[in-house]
Design an enzyme around this catalytic site. Structure first.
Site, PDB file in Angstrom:
ATOM      1  N   LYS A   9       0.826  -1.206   0.000  1.00  0.00           N
ATOM      2  CA  LYS A   9       0.000   0.000   0.000  1.00  0.00           C
ATOM      3  C   LYS A   9       0.872   1.273   0.000  1.00  0.00           C
ATOM      4  O   LYS A   9       2.092   1.200   0.207  1.00  0.00           O
ATOM      5  CB  LYS A   9      -0.925  -0.037   1.226  1.00  0.00           C
ATOM      6  N   HIS A 115      -2.069  -5.407   1.768  1.00  0.00           N
ATOM      7  CA  HIS A 115      -3.267  -6.240   1.631  1.00  0.00           C
ATOM      8  C   HIS A 115      -2.785  -7.646   1.307  1.00  0.00           C
ATOM      9  O   HIS A 115      -1.789  -7.809   0.597  1.00  0.00           O
ATOM     10  CB  HIS A 115      -4.140  -5.742   0.473  1.00  0.00           C
TER      11      HIS A 115
END
Ligand code: ADP
Length: 147
Positions: A9, A115
């Protein structure tokens, strides 16, 4: 062997933690089958985060995920989905134990570095979402690296 989908991210990419995080996955024996950097558009994020799209915090997540490019990784290994989830720790970085990726590098429940797919079924869907045909590779080591 299975393959799981990881997103590094914006806090990981802009925070220069990509090497640290990848190092942990490689040290755990995972092989990189795919890797790409891109800017996530709204349509992709709405699809990927459909399960939270109606939550009040979703606009913030969308802005966060678009704040810098992200990196998608396809990682292969034994029981990859579950083992990668163990390595990264729970969603909320503040509740993640030291030694986990989120515990060591994440800030809070949103700014949480990575993630990772949460089931083999979702891994397949997410790999297809982020990688086209021909962008995932199978290969064997023919020339050993030093140490
Ligand atoms: P995970 O990424 O651990 O699978 P979820 O699928 O529940 O967790 O949530 C997706 C992402 O949305 C999280 O990784 C996080 O960035 C963000 N998020 C989840 N819950 C919250 C929350 N309460 N407030 C802000 N952001 C959140």
């Amino acid at each position: 062997m299975d393959t799981t989908l990881i997103l590094l991210k914006p806090d990981c990419v802009a925070g220069r933690k990509v090497g640290e995080v990848l190092k942990r996955f490689e040290a755990a024996g995972f092989q990189i089958r795919g890797c790409k950097m891109f800017c996530a558009d709204v349509a992709l994020l709405r699809e990927h985060y459909a399960h939270i799209a109606d939550k009040p915090f979703f606009p913030e997540v969308e802005a966060f995920m678009q704040s810098t490019p992200v990196i998608a990784l396809a990682l292969a290994g034994d029981n990859a989905v579950n083992r990668v989830r163990d390595i990264i720790g729970p969603t909320d970085s503040k509740k993640a134990a030291p030694g986990t990726v989120r515990g060591d590098f994440g800030v809070d429940v949103m700014v949480n570095i990575v993630h990772a797919s949460d089931s083999p079924e979702n891994a397949q869907i997410e790999l297809n979402r982020f990688f086209k045909n021909g962008e995932l590779f199978d290969y064997e080591m023919r020339y050993a690296s030093k140490a």
